[in-house]
Design an enzyme around this catalytic site. Sequence first.
Site, PDB file in Angstrom:
ATOM      1  N   VAL A  13       5.209   6.569  16.478  1.00  0.00           N
ATOM      2  CA  VAL A  13       4.529   7.868  16.568  1.00  0.00           C
ATOM      3  C   VAL A  13       3.585   8.111  15.388  1.00  0.00           C
ATOM      4  CG1 VAL A  13       6.331   8.962  17.955  1.00  0.00           C
ATOM      5  CG2 VAL A  13       6.471   9.061  15.445  1.00  0.00           C
ATOM      6  N   LYS A  15       4.583   7.397  11.953  1.00  0.00           N
ATOM      7  CA  LYS A  15       5.384   7.790  10.788  1.00  0.00           C
ATOM      8  C   LYS A  15       4.903   7.115   9.499  1.00  0.00           C
ATOM      9  CE  LYS A  15       9.716   6.393  10.843  1.00  0.00           C
ATOM     10  NZ  LYS A  15       9.406   5.816  12.150  1.00  0.00           N
ATOM     11  N   LYS A  37      12.295   3.072   1.850  1.00  0.00           N
ATOM     12  CA  LYS A  37      12.682   2.772   3.229  1.00  0.00           C
ATOM     13  C   LYS A  37      14.150   2.359   3.191  1.00  0.00           C
ATOM     14  CE  LYS A  37      11.290   1.834   7.574  1.00  0.00           C
ATOM     15  NZ  LYS A  37      10.595   2.767   8.468  1.00  0.00           N
ATOM     16  N   ASP A  50       6.824  -1.736   6.384  1.00  0.00           N
ATOM     17  CA  ASP A  50       6.194  -0.417   6.354  1.00  0.00           C
ATOM     18  C   ASP A  50       5.741  -0.026   4.946  1.00  0.00           C
ATOM     19  OD1 ASP A  50       6.619  -0.176   9.060  1.00  0.00           O
ATOM     20  OD2 ASP A  50       8.467   0.979   8.853  1.00  0.00           O
ATOM     21  N   GLY A 110      12.156   7.356   7.380  1.00  0.00           N
ATOM     22  CA  GLY A 110      13.297   6.991   8.195  1.00  0.00           C
ATOM     23  C   GLY A 110      13.013   5.820   9.114  1.00  0.00           C
ATOM     24  N   ALA A 111      13.944   5.570  10.021  1.00  0.00           N
ATOM     25  CA  ALA A 111      13.826   4.465  10.992  1.00  0.00           C
ATOM     26  C   ALA A 111      13.844   5.069  12.382  1.00  0.00           C
ATOM     27  CB  ALA A 111      14.984   3.488  10.817  1.00  0.00           C
ATOM     28  N   PRO A 200      -5.873  11.001  12.951  1.00  0.00           N
ATOM     29  CA  PRO A 200      -6.537  10.228  14.013  1.00  0.00           C
ATOM     30  C   PRO A 200      -5.832   8.921  14.319  1.00  0.00           C
ATOM     31  CG  PRO A 200      -7.813  10.169  11.974  1.00  0.00           C
ATOM     32  CD  PRO A 200      -6.718  11.162  11.757  1.00  0.00           C
TER      33      PRO A 200
END
EC number: 6.3.3.3
Length: 238
Positions: A13, A15, A37, A50, A110-111, A200
Amino acid sequence: MALLAVSGTGTEVGKTVTTAAVAALARAAGRRVAAVKPAQTGLAPGQDGDLAEVCRLAGPVTVRELARYPEPLAPDTAARRAGLPTVPLPAAADALRILEAEHDLVLCEGAGGLLARFDEQGWTLADLARELGIRVLVVAAPGLGTLNATALTTEALDRRGIRCAGVVIGSWPARPDLAMRCNLHDLPRMSGAPLAGVLPADMAALDRAAFLRAARTGLGPALGGEFDADAFTARHAP
């Protein structure tokens, strides 16, 4: 705001891009930034995860990955299948407290969703936020189905007495459809949390300078940017 947790309403999404955008704005303001993380899944040792993406987009920040598992599953499941140790809640909390002592802002990504399990005892990002007394920034998808997922996430926070720092739409397309445009109005009403930003969809492809500019226009003042939720919503209203 020395500690801030970043949770998605699910996977993919936006993140990590949102975490990087908050970090970029904080760095531009001269703040010392760290990103944590608790568990990275779906990658082998040595592959960029990430946190490497946060550094690529935001610039150098202190990073701490507490565990890594090769399969793209919830951390508890991925650890069990790999035969690797999980991260206990106290260890995750201590890692954040240690970094907080030396940084102006510590971001904990988060995960997946808020209630993904990190160990056999079932602790989640919500438990970590409650343990530390910190707010959670919720990153949501723009389209159909996001109202329910976002409302469930903020309701879970509210039931645990955790403050929501707002909702960010993490991947806004160049041509939003009708549901997406309607969601700009409905997300704050359904979630009970302000629309804290809209980023964006192609933001991760930008160079660092352009990424910072997009972060500034895409995130609201509480996160260091200039985003005006009312103006953006009015501009895209159906």
